[in-house]
Design a protein around this motif. Structure first.
Motif, PDB file in Angstrom:
ATOM      1  N   UNK A 132       0.844  -1.203   0.000  1.00 33.27           N
ATOM      2  CA  UNK A 132       0.000   0.000   0.000  1.00 33.27           C
ATOM      3  C   UNK A 132       0.876   1.249   0.000  1.00 33.27           C
ATOM      4  N   UNK A 133       1.920   1.242   0.814  1.00 31.42           N
ATOM      5  CA  UNK A 133       2.855   2.376   0.850  1.00 31.42           C
ATOM      6  C   UNK A 133       3.449   2.634  -0.529  1.00 31.42           C
ATOM      7  N   UNK A 134       3.897   1.580  -1.201  1.00 27.96           N
ATOM      8  CA  UNK A 134       4.563   1.753  -2.492  1.00 27.96           C
ATOM      9  C   UNK A 134       3.597   2.241  -3.566  1.00 27.96           C
ATOM     10  N   UNK A 135       2.342   1.812  -3.504  1.00 28.21           N
ATOM     11  CA  UNK A 135       1.347   2.319  -4.452  1.00 28.21           C
ATOM     12  C   UNK A 135       1.046   3.785  -4.163  1.00 28.21           C
ATOM     13  N   UNK A 136       0.908   4.125  -2.895  1.00 25.99           N
ATOM     14  CA  UNK A 136       0.679   5.523  -2.499  1.00 25.99           C
ATOM     15  C   UNK A 136       1.793   6.416  -3.032  1.00 25.99           C
ATOM     16  N   UNK A 189       3.638   5.885  -5.606  1.00 23.79           N
ATOM     17  CA  UNK A 189       3.829   5.772  -7.052  1.00 23.79           C
ATOM     18  C   UNK A 189       4.919   4.812  -7.465  1.00 23.79           C
ATOM     19  N   UNK A 190       5.380   3.972  -6.569  1.00 25.91           N
ATOM     20  CA  UNK A 190       6.446   3.011  -6.873  1.00 25.91           C
ATOM     21  C   UNK A 190       5.903   1.695  -7.408  1.00 25.91           C
ATOM     22  N   UNK A 191       4.602   1.456  -7.227  1.00 26.46           N
ATOM     23  CA  UNK A 191       3.916   0.299  -7.787  1.00 26.46           C
ATOM     24  C   UNK A 191       2.587   0.759  -8.373  1.00 26.46           C
ATOM     25  N   UNK A 220       0.682  -8.496  -3.115  1.00 24.44           N
ATOM     26  CA  UNK A 220       1.407  -7.988  -1.943  1.00 24.44           C
ATOM     27  C   UNK A 220       2.430  -8.977  -1.389  1.00 24.44           C
ATOM     28  N   UNK A 221       2.160 -10.301  -1.531  1.00 23.58           N
ATOM     29  CA  UNK A 221       3.052 -11.302  -0.950  1.00 23.58           C
ATOM     30  C   UNK A 221       4.051 -11.844  -1.970  1.00 23.58           C
ATOM     31  N   UNK A 222       4.097 -11.225  -3.151  1.00 23.10           N
ATOM     32  CA  UNK A 222       5.018 -11.670  -4.188  1.00 23.10           C
ATOM     33  C   UNK A 222       6.051 -10.640  -4.553  1.00 23.10           C
ATOM     34  N   UNK A 223       5.926  -9.426  -3.991  1.00 22.58           N
ATOM     35  CA  UNK A 223       6.778  -8.324  -4.383  1.00 22.58           C
ATOM     36  C   UNK A 223       7.850  -8.057  -3.333  1.00 22.58           C
ATOM     37  N   UNK A 224       8.987  -7.603  -3.812  1.00 23.20           N
ATOM     38  CA  UNK A 224      10.067  -7.213  -2.888  1.00 23.20           C
ATOM     39  C   UNK A 224       9.897  -5.778  -2.453  1.00 23.20           C
TER      40      UNK A 224
END
Length: 392
Positions: free
Chosen positions: A372-376, A378-380, A388-392
Motif C-alpha cells: 500500500x505504501x509503495x502504491x501511495x 507511485x512506486x507500484x 502484496x506477498x510476491x513483491x520485494x
C-alpha cells in the motif's frame, strides 16, 4: 437494558451472565479481560454528579454532544446537567458559531439539521470549558491536540478523567505516539478511548450502531459507558485503551488498499474481502508487536473489524483511493476535490507506518502495508495490490 444478559467475547456471543457490583464482576474476577456490556441497574453512582466538558465541535464532536447532553439530562445522579462544549469561534452565515449553537441549538455549519439538547452550552473559551470538569471528552483533529494540551495543562480540576474519540495518532521521531499517551503524559490523568464503526451523520440521525470504550480502570470505563450508551448507540467496553486507538489509525491504511481494489475494474468483492482480511491480520500484528498489552478480543469489536468494514466500504480513504486509480490525479488534488476541507489520513499514516517498520527492520513481516505504501508513493501500480506477498 435492565437486567440485560452480559455479552462476553467477540461479536456479541452470549456465553454467560454476570453482575456488576462496585468493582467486582462475578465469574470474571476483579479484572475482566473480555469485552462486555455492564448491567444498567448495578452501576455504582459517583459520590457527586460529574461535570462534563467537550473539547471539539466539528461533525463528530457535535454528534457526540447530542448523545452526551441527552444522557446528562436523563441521569442527574451521575452527571451535572450543563455540558460545556469548547467551540473554536468562527462566523457562519453572518453569525458567531457559538451564538448559533446556544440560541438555535444546532451546529448549522458542521452538523446541519440535527437538533442539540439545550443543556449543551457552546463556549469559545477553552479554559472556561475545562476548568471545572470532572470528565473531559477530546473530539477534535489530532494535529491540534498538542496545542490544546499545552493550553489547559495545570488548569484542570484535581482527579479529572478523560476519554479520546480522536481517530488519529502522532508519529514522533519514527515512533508511534497514541493520543491517549499524549493526554496522559501532559495532563497526568486517567484516559480511556472510544472508537468504532461510527459515521457521525448516521450517529446523529440515531441510526443503530455499536462502539467500543477502552479502559484501564473498570469503574471509569463503566462511568463513561453510562455517559455514552443509548438504545441506538450501543457501547461495549474492553480492558484495553491502546487497542481501539491503534485500530482507529491503521484501518485507514487498509481502506486505502480497499479503495485501490474498487478502482481497478477487474477486481471485485472477493478481492476486496481478501485485502480486508489480510489488513486486519497486519493491524493485529502491528498493534501487539508495539503494544503487547493489546487484547486479541479488541479486534473483533466495533473498534476493530466493525470500523474496518465501514471504512473500507464507505469512508473517505476508500473513496479517495478509488479516485486515485481512476483519475490519475495527485493525492493533494483528490483531497481538495473530494473532501472539501477534511483531511485524508490514510496516506500519511501508510507512509509513517512504513518508516517505523523499516527503521525496526520488520517491514517484510507486513507485506500488505508495504505494498500500500509503495502504491501511495507511485512506486507500484494499483493493480499490484493483489500481489502484496510476491513483491520485494
Amino acid at each position: 437494558m435492565n437486567s440485560k444478559l452480559l455479552k462476553i467475547g467477540a461479536i456479541g456471543t452470549l456465553v454467560g451472565v454476570t453482575a456488576f457490583t462496585g468493582m467486582h464482576y462475578f465469574g470474571c474476577g476483579s479484572k475482566p479481560i473480555k469485552p462486555f456490556t455492564p448491567i444498567e441497574d448495578e452501576i455504582k453512582k459517583p459520590k457527586t454528579p460529574q461535570k462534563v466538558g467537550i473539547i471539539g465541535s466539528g461533525n463528530w464532536g457535535s454528534a457526540i454532544a447530542k448523545i452526551v447532553g441527552a444522557n446528562a439530562l436523563k441521569n442527574p445522579d451521575f452527571f451535572v446537567e450543563e455540558v460545556k462544549q469548547y467551540v473554536y469561534e468562527e462566523e457562519f452565515e453572518g453569525r458567531k458559531l457559538t451564538e448559533i449553537i446556544n440560541e438555535d441549538h444546532m451546529n448549522k455549519k458542521y452538523l446541519p439539521g440535527i437538533e442539540l439538547p439545550e443543556n449543551i452550552v457552546a463556549d469559545p473559551d477553552l479554559i472556561s470549558t475545562v476548568k471545572d470538569a470532572d470528565l473531559l471528552i477530546f473530539v477534535l483533529p489530532h494535529q491540534f491536540v498538542p496545542r490544546i494540551l499545552g493550553t489547559i495543562k495545570g488548569k484542570l480540576k484535581k482527579g479529572v478523567r478523560a476519554i479520546t474519540l480522536i481517530k488519529g495518532v502522532n508519529f514522533i521521531d519514527n515512533k508511534l505516539v497514541l493520543i491517549s499517551e499524549l493526554i496522559e503524559k501532559e495532563l497526568e490523568c486517567e484516559v480511556c478511548s472510544l472508537m468504532g464503526a461510527n459515521v457521525a451523520n448516521e450517529v446523529a440521525q440515531e441510526q443503530y450502531c455499536e462502539t467500543s470504550i477502552g479502559y484501564k480502570n473498570v469503574e471509569t470505563g463503566v462511568l463513561f459507558w453510562k455517559l455514552f450508551n443509548t438504545e441506538n448507540f450501543e457501547v461495549r467496553i474492553v480492558n484495553d485503551v491502546k487497542g481501539p486507538e491503534i485500530c482507529g489509525a491503521l484501518k485507514n491504511v487498509v481502506a486505502i488498499g480497499a479503495g485501490f481494489c474498487d478502482g481497478v475494474e477487474e477486481y471485485g468483492g472477493n478481492t476486496k474481502a481478501a485485502i480486508m482480511r489480510v489488513g486486519l491480520m497486519e493491524m493485529k500484528q502491528f498493534a501487539q508487536m508495539y503494544y503487547p498489552s493489546v487484547q486479541t478480543e479488541t479486534f473483533f469489536e466495533s473498534c476493530g473489524v466493525g470500523d474496518l468494514i465501514t471504512t473500507c466500504f464507505g469512508g473517505r480513504n476508500r473513496k479517495c483511493a478509488e479516485a486515485f486509480v481512476r483519475t490519475k490525479k495527485s493525492w493533494e488534488e483528490i483531497e481538495k476535490d473530494l473532501l472539501k476541507g477534511q483531511k485524508l489520513q490514510g496516506t500519511g499514516t501508510a507512509i509513517e507506518v512504513y518508516e517505523i517498520l523499516k527503521n525496526d527492520n520488520v517491514i517484510d513481516k507486513f507485506p500488505l502495508f508495504k505494498t500500500i505504501y509503495k502504491i501511495v508513493q507511485g512506486k507500484l501500480d494499483p493493480e499490484d495490490i493483489v500481489r502484496y506477498d510476491q513483491l520485494d
